[in-house]
Write an enzyme that holds these catalytic residues in place. Structure first.
Site, PDB file in Angstrom:
ATOM      1  N   HIS A 123       0.865  -1.180  -0.046  1.00  0.00           N
ATOM      2  CA  HIS A 123      -0.186   0.014   0.102  1.00  0.00           C
ATOM      3  C   HIS A 123       0.803   1.237  -0.047  1.00  0.00           C
ATOM      4  O   HIS A 123       1.927   1.208   0.660  1.00  0.00           O
ATOM      5  CB  HIS A 123      -0.833   0.061   1.485  1.00  0.00           C
ATOM      6  CG  HIS A 123      -1.853   1.136   1.249  1.00  0.00           C
ATOM      7  ND1 HIS A 123      -1.464   2.372   1.670  1.00  0.00           N
ATOM      8  CD2 HIS A 123      -3.208   1.271   0.970  1.00  0.00           C
ATOM      9  CE1 HIS A 123      -2.793   3.102   1.691  1.00  0.00           C
ATOM     10  NE2 HIS A 123      -3.556   2.439   1.173  1.00  0.00           N
TER      11      HIS A 123
ATOM     12  N   ASP B 242       0.771   4.232   1.343  1.00  0.00           N
ATOM     13  CA  ASP B 242       1.321   4.731   2.862  1.00  0.00           C
ATOM     14  C   ASP B 242       2.111   3.876   3.412  1.00  0.00           C
ATOM     15  O   ASP B 242       3.084   4.189   4.163  1.00  0.00           O
ATOM     16  CB  ASP B 242      -0.103   5.050   3.598  1.00  0.00           C
ATOM     17  CG  ASP B 242      -0.904   6.126   2.994  1.00  0.00           C
ATOM     18  OD1 ASP B 242      -0.284   7.078   2.445  1.00  0.00           O
ATOM     19  OD2 ASP B 242      -2.165   6.041   3.154  1.00  0.00           O
ATOM     20  N   LYS B 243       1.974   2.655   3.386  1.00  0.00           N
ATOM     21  CA  LYS B 243       2.971   1.673   3.910  1.00  0.00           C
ATOM     22  C   LYS B 243       4.190   1.570   3.329  1.00  0.00           C
ATOM     23  O   LYS B 243       5.248   1.452   4.018  1.00  0.00           O
ATOM     24  CB  LYS B 243       2.276   0.139   3.955  1.00  0.00           C
ATOM     25  CG  LYS B 243       1.277  -0.089   5.127  1.00  0.00           C
ATOM     26  CD  LYS B 243       1.972  -0.151   6.327  1.00  0.00           C
ATOM     27  CE  LYS B 243       1.237   0.420   7.690  1.00  0.00           C
ATOM     28  NZ  LYS B 243       2.230   1.151   8.593  1.00  0.00           N
TER      29      LYS B 243
ATOM     30  N   GLU C 282      10.107  11.798   6.980  1.00  0.00           N
ATOM     31  CA  GLU C 282       8.913  11.783   6.401  1.00  0.00           C
ATOM     32  C   GLU C 282       9.032  11.293   4.945  1.00  0.00           C
ATOM     33  O   GLU C 282      10.090  11.864   4.543  1.00  0.00           O
ATOM     34  CB  GLU C 282       8.033  12.982   6.508  1.00  0.00           C
ATOM     35  CG  GLU C 282       7.885  13.591   7.644  1.00  0.00           C
ATOM     36  CD  GLU C 282       7.138  12.938   8.696  1.00  0.00           C
ATOM     37  OE1 GLU C 282       6.354  11.967   8.435  1.00  0.00           O
ATOM     38  OE2 GLU C 282       7.189  13.164   9.912  1.00  0.00           O
TER      39      GLU C 282
ATOM     40  N   GLU D 210      13.975  15.852   9.759  1.00  0.00           N
ATOM     41  CA  GLU D 210      15.302  16.472  10.759  1.00  0.00           C
ATOM     42  C   GLU D 210      16.130  15.358  11.185  1.00  0.00           C
ATOM     43  O   GLU D 210      15.628  14.410  11.702  1.00  0.00           O
ATOM     44  CB  GLU D 210      14.656  17.229  11.652  1.00  0.00           C
ATOM     45  CG  GLU D 210      13.912  18.423  11.334  1.00  0.00           C
ATOM     46  CD  GLU D 210      12.543  18.234  10.797  1.00  0.00           C
ATOM     47  OE1 GLU D 210      12.091  18.455   9.804  1.00  0.00           O
ATOM     48  OE2 GLU D 210      11.815  17.370  11.549  1.00  0.00           O
TER      49      GLU D 210
ATOM     50  N   LYS E 260      -5.552  -4.400   0.377  1.00  0.00           N
ATOM     51  CA  LYS E 260      -6.353  -3.856   1.735  1.00  0.00           C
ATOM     52  C   LYS E 260      -7.162  -5.106   2.030  1.00  0.00           C
ATOM     53  O   LYS E 260      -7.780  -5.693   1.454  1.00  0.00           O
ATOM     54  CB  LYS E 260      -7.144  -2.450   1.440  1.00  0.00           C
ATOM     55  CG  LYS E 260      -6.504  -1.293   1.243  1.00  0.00           C
ATOM     56  CD  LYS E 260      -7.314  -0.294   0.776  1.00  0.00           C
ATOM     57  CE  LYS E 260      -7.624   0.271   2.100  1.00  0.00           C
ATOM     58  NZ  LYS E 260      -8.239   1.632   1.924  1.00  0.00           N
TER      59      LYS E 260
ATOM     60  N   PHE F  61      -7.986  -3.931 -10.843  1.00  0.00           N
ATOM     61  CA  PHE F  61      -7.216  -3.303  -9.710  1.00  0.00           C
ATOM     62  C   PHE F  61      -5.629  -3.876 -10.322  1.00  0.00           C
ATOM     63  O   PHE F  61      -4.719  -4.408  -9.706  1.00  0.00           O
ATOM     64  CB  PHE F  61      -7.358  -3.897  -8.339  1.00  0.00           C
ATOM     65  CG  PHE F  61      -6.655  -3.171  -7.309  1.00  0.00           C
ATOM     66  CD1 PHE F  61      -5.833  -2.046  -7.538  1.00  0.00           C
ATOM     67  CD2 PHE F  61      -6.633  -3.447  -5.805  1.00  0.00           C
ATOM     68  CE1 PHE F  61      -4.963  -1.437  -6.487  1.00  0.00           C
ATOM     69  CE2 PHE F  61      -6.137  -2.868  -4.787  1.00  0.00           C
ATOM     70  CZ  PHE F  61      -5.547  -1.886  -5.042  1.00  0.00           C
TER      71      PHE F  61
ATOM     72  N   ASP G 179      -1.807   5.864  -6.272  1.00  0.00           N
ATOM     73  CA  ASP G 179      -2.485   6.745  -5.210  1.00  0.00           C
ATOM     74  C   ASP G 179      -1.054   7.113  -4.363  1.00  0.00           C
ATOM     75  O   ASP G 179      -0.232   6.495  -4.210  1.00  0.00           O
ATOM     76  CB  ASP G 179      -3.160   6.192  -4.210  1.00  0.00           C
ATOM     77  CG  ASP G 179      -4.034   7.000  -3.141  1.00  0.00           C
ATOM     78  OD1 ASP G 179      -3.811   7.971  -3.301  1.00  0.00           O
ATOM     79  OD2 ASP G 179      -4.567   6.336  -2.159  1.00  0.00           O
ATOM     80  N   ALA G 180      -0.824   8.529  -4.224  1.00  0.00           N
ATOM     81  CA  ALA G 180       0.260   8.963  -3.757  1.00  0.00           C
ATOM     82  C   ALA G 180       0.312   8.380  -2.243  1.00  0.00           C
ATOM     83  O   ALA G 180      -0.761   8.094  -1.311  1.00  0.00           O
ATOM     84  CB  ALA G 180       0.095  10.337  -3.526  1.00  0.00           C
TER      85      ALA G 180
ATOM     86  N   ARG H 239      -0.112   7.881   7.663  1.00  0.00           N
ATOM     87  CA  ARG H 239      -1.450   8.038   7.498  1.00  0.00           C
ATOM     88  C   ARG H 239      -2.236   6.797   7.900  1.00  0.00           C
ATOM     89  O   ARG H 239      -3.429   6.755   7.617  1.00  0.00           O
ATOM     90  CB  ARG H 239      -1.624   8.307   5.930  1.00  0.00           C
ATOM     91  CG  ARG H 239      -1.263   9.590   5.658  1.00  0.00           C
ATOM     92  CD  ARG H 239      -2.293  10.169   4.281  1.00  0.00           C
ATOM     93  NE  ARG H 239      -1.830   9.456   3.267  1.00  0.00           N
ATOM     94  CZ  ARG H 239      -2.175   9.881   2.199  1.00  0.00           C
ATOM     95  NH1 ARG H 239      -2.585  11.091   1.927  1.00  0.00           N
ATOM     96  NH2 ARG H 239      -1.586   9.348   0.837  1.00  0.00           N
ATOM     97  N   LYS H 240      -1.578   5.626   8.343  1.00  0.00           N
ATOM     98  CA  LYS H 240      -2.289   4.456   8.896  1.00  0.00           C
ATOM     99  C   LYS H 240      -2.152   4.068  10.320  1.00  0.00           C
ATOM    100  O   LYS H 240      -1.681   2.963  10.527  1.00  0.00           O
ATOM    101  CB  LYS H 240      -1.829   3.320   7.579  1.00  0.00           C
ATOM    102  CG  LYS H 240      -2.307   3.508   6.369  1.00  0.00           C
ATOM    103  CD  LYS H 240      -3.816   3.326   6.251  1.00  0.00           C
ATOM    104  CE  LYS H 240      -4.234   3.533   4.805  1.00  0.00           C
ATOM    105  NZ  LYS H 240      -4.317   4.886   4.524  1.00  0.00           N
TER     106      LYS H 240
ATOM    107  N   LYS I 249      10.495   7.755  13.121  1.00  0.00           N
ATOM    108  CA  LYS I 249      10.850   8.633  14.304  1.00  0.00           C
ATOM    109  C   LYS I 249      11.748   7.752  15.357  1.00  0.00           C
ATOM    110  O   LYS I 249      11.407   6.517  15.645  1.00  0.00           O
ATOM    111  CB  LYS I 249       9.697   8.867  15.190  1.00  0.00           C
ATOM    112  CG  LYS I 249       8.817   9.960  14.566  1.00  0.00           C
ATOM    113  CD  LYS I 249       7.335  10.158  15.271  1.00  0.00           C
ATOM    114  CE  LYS I 249       6.524  10.805  14.438  1.00  0.00           C
ATOM    115  NZ  LYS I 249       5.122  11.161  15.297  1.00  0.00           N
TER     116      LYS I 249
ATOM    117  N   LYS J 272      11.610  10.024  20.459  1.00  0.00           N
ATOM    118  CA  LYS J 272       9.925  10.788  20.328  1.00  0.00           C
ATOM    119  C   LYS J 272       8.895   9.845  21.198  1.00  0.00           C
ATOM    120  O   LYS J 272       8.798   8.589  20.685  1.00  0.00           O
ATOM    121  CB  LYS J 272       9.619  10.435  18.874  1.00  0.00           C
ATOM    122  CG  LYS J 272      10.145  11.932  18.052  1.00  0.00           C
ATOM    123  CD  LYS J 272      11.499  11.691  17.865  1.00  0.00           C
ATOM    124  CE  LYS J 272      12.342  12.741  16.683  1.00  0.00           C
ATOM    125  NZ  LYS J 272      13.754  12.710  16.707  1.00  0.00           N
TER     126      LYS J 272
ATOM    127  N   ASP K 255       5.906   9.922  20.843  1.00  0.00           N
ATOM    128  CA  ASP K 255       4.730   9.255  20.199  1.00  0.00           C
ATOM    129  C   ASP K 255       4.996   7.676  19.707  1.00  0.00           C
ATOM    130  O   ASP K 255       4.021   6.799  19.737  1.00  0.00           O
ATOM    131  CB  ASP K 255       4.737   9.941  18.646  1.00  0.00           C
ATOM    132  CG  ASP K 255       4.088  11.360  18.743  1.00  0.00           C
ATOM    133  OD1 ASP K 255       3.261  11.539  19.710  1.00  0.00           O
ATOM    134  OD2 ASP K 255       4.277  12.215  17.908  1.00  0.00           O
TER     135      ASP K 255
END
Length: 404
Positions: free
Chosen positions: A16, A18-19, A44, A57, A176, A244, A252-253, A258-259, A279, A283, A285
């Site tokens: 995918h 995003d992955k 990123e 960074e 998916k 597909f 798709d960008a 995002r997941k 990260k 961090k 998060d």
């Protein structure tokens, strides 16, 4: 708590878009931590048709110091990125590991952020940002994960294994899944609906080839779900939009982070909002989400609850958490307040506390262990060697003792 209901979670494959971005970002984290365990990384990644862009960074001894790249560092970064895409399996006209354009816009970490995070004098290492983080565990699966997400991951992982091995040569990397389960008395008992959309080779959207693909997917689902979960009433939607063939970053960008619900608990528990991939473990998060999963899983593994949510919060530059909250959703054998006290004591004894330094040292997070987390979930994985230390259940006895 409701005892009879239906619930749904989704997952996405390693292919995918995003992955793909998450895996590239975590490969950069691993590369820098392999050079410098104290590296600072916030990477990123953007992926789209024949293009990968890095931004973020960094600070890393021997790689990027005083605003200068070490000799060979840029080439090593690019090779790392291309290797990730190659291993996923993208060698298509619209996204090919060997020919996509690569842009690197990583730059030095802000000195103002560094002064808050770094330890100095009598000041301990501070949190890399403010925020709230959650951990969760429940007894629905052997890995103490929500069943809907657990099986959504399993389906796509099997598809990827069969694609890589050649057992399902008609599959392409992007996919998916979505699993809806019916719960009775709080226990999953049946699949009411399963959705799988998978990128495929040309021609597998009509006729016998389409039937072959759909039959294969149904067989995988039936094998992976517990016996009796798939019934005549189970509704399957396999590639419901039709063709597909165009997928991945060409279709798709993709962007890092995002997941986050796929990465955590499939919507069965809260999420603080921060992404993990890209990260380094200063961090919170990332690291605090890992330690709260660790603690929640041990609560359930110890038999102290069948369901447990833990929240912590931090302020940027401050080492100690601002709050610790425990909710066993009415399933605990002790009060939630007593569990909070027990968790704080065990974390102090076994990890050195819930400070950023205590978490990353106590769990051994300053190592190149993150690439494998970036697809098929950060939780519910098998701890092995240095990998997934937050999935161990070695605090269970200590938690029980702390409640006596």
């Amino acid at each position: 708590m409701r005892s009879n209901y239906v619930f749904t979670s989704e997952s996405v494959s390693e292919g995918h878009p995003d992955k793909v971005s998450d895996q590239i970002s975590d490969a950069i984290v691993d590369l820098f931590l392999s050079k410098d365990p104290e590296a600072r990384v916030a990477c990123e990644t953007l992926t789209t048709t024949q293009l990968v862009v890095l931004a973020g960074e960094i600070r890393c001894k021997g790689v990027f110091e005083n605003g200068e790249w070490a000799e060979g560092a840029l080439a090593e970064i690019e090779k790392t990125v291309r290797d990730v895409v190659r291993k996923i399996g993208y060698a298509q006209d619209g996204f090919h590991w060997e020919t996509f354009e690569f842009i690197n816009r990583l730059h030095a970490q802000s000195a103002h952020i560094a002064q808050g995070v770094d330890a100095s004098g009598n000041k301990d290492e501070g949190a890399g940002d403010q925020g709230i983080m959650f951990g969760y565990a429940c007894d629905e699966t052997p890995d103490l994960m929500p069943a809907t997400l657990y099986y959504s991951h399993k389906i796509l992982h099997r598809l990827a294994e069969d694609r890589h091995s050649g057992a399902a040569p008609f599959l392409e990397p992007d996919a998916k899944s979505q699993v809806t389960l019916r719960f009775e008395n709080g226990v999953p008992v049946a699949a009411t609906a399963v959705v799988v959309s998978t990128q495929h080779a040309p021609g597998y959207d009509t006729g016998d080839k389409e039937a072959q693909l759909k039959g294969y997917v149904k067989q995988v689902v039936t094998e992976l779900l517990p016996e009796g979960f798939v019934t005549a009433e189970t509704v399957f939607h396999i590639n419901p939009t039709g063709s597909f063939e165009i997928g991945g970053p060409d279709g798709d960008a993709g962007l890092t982070g995002r997941k986050i619900i796929v990465d955590t608990y499939g919507g069965a528990a809260p999420h603080g909002g921060g992404a993990f991939s890209g990260k380094d473990p200063t961090k919170v998060d990332r690291s605090a989400a890992y330690v709260t999963r660790y603690l929640a899983k041990n609560v359930v593994a110890a038999g102290l609850a069948t369901r447990c949510t833990i929240q912590v919060s931090y302020a940027i530059g401050v080492s100690k958490p601002l709050s610790l909250y425990v909710d066993t959703h009415g399933t605990g054998s002790a009060s939630d307040a007593d569990l909070e006290a027990a968790i704080a004591k065990v974390a102090a004894d076994k990890l050195g506390g819930l400070t950023p330094r205590g978490i990353r040292v106590g769990l051994g997070l300053n190592k190149p262990i993150y690439g494998v987390t970036a697809a098929y979930g950060h939780f519910g994985r098998e701890p092995e060697g240095d990998l997934f230390p937050w999935e161990r259940t070695d605090l269970a006895d200590a938690l029980k003792a702390a409640l006596v």
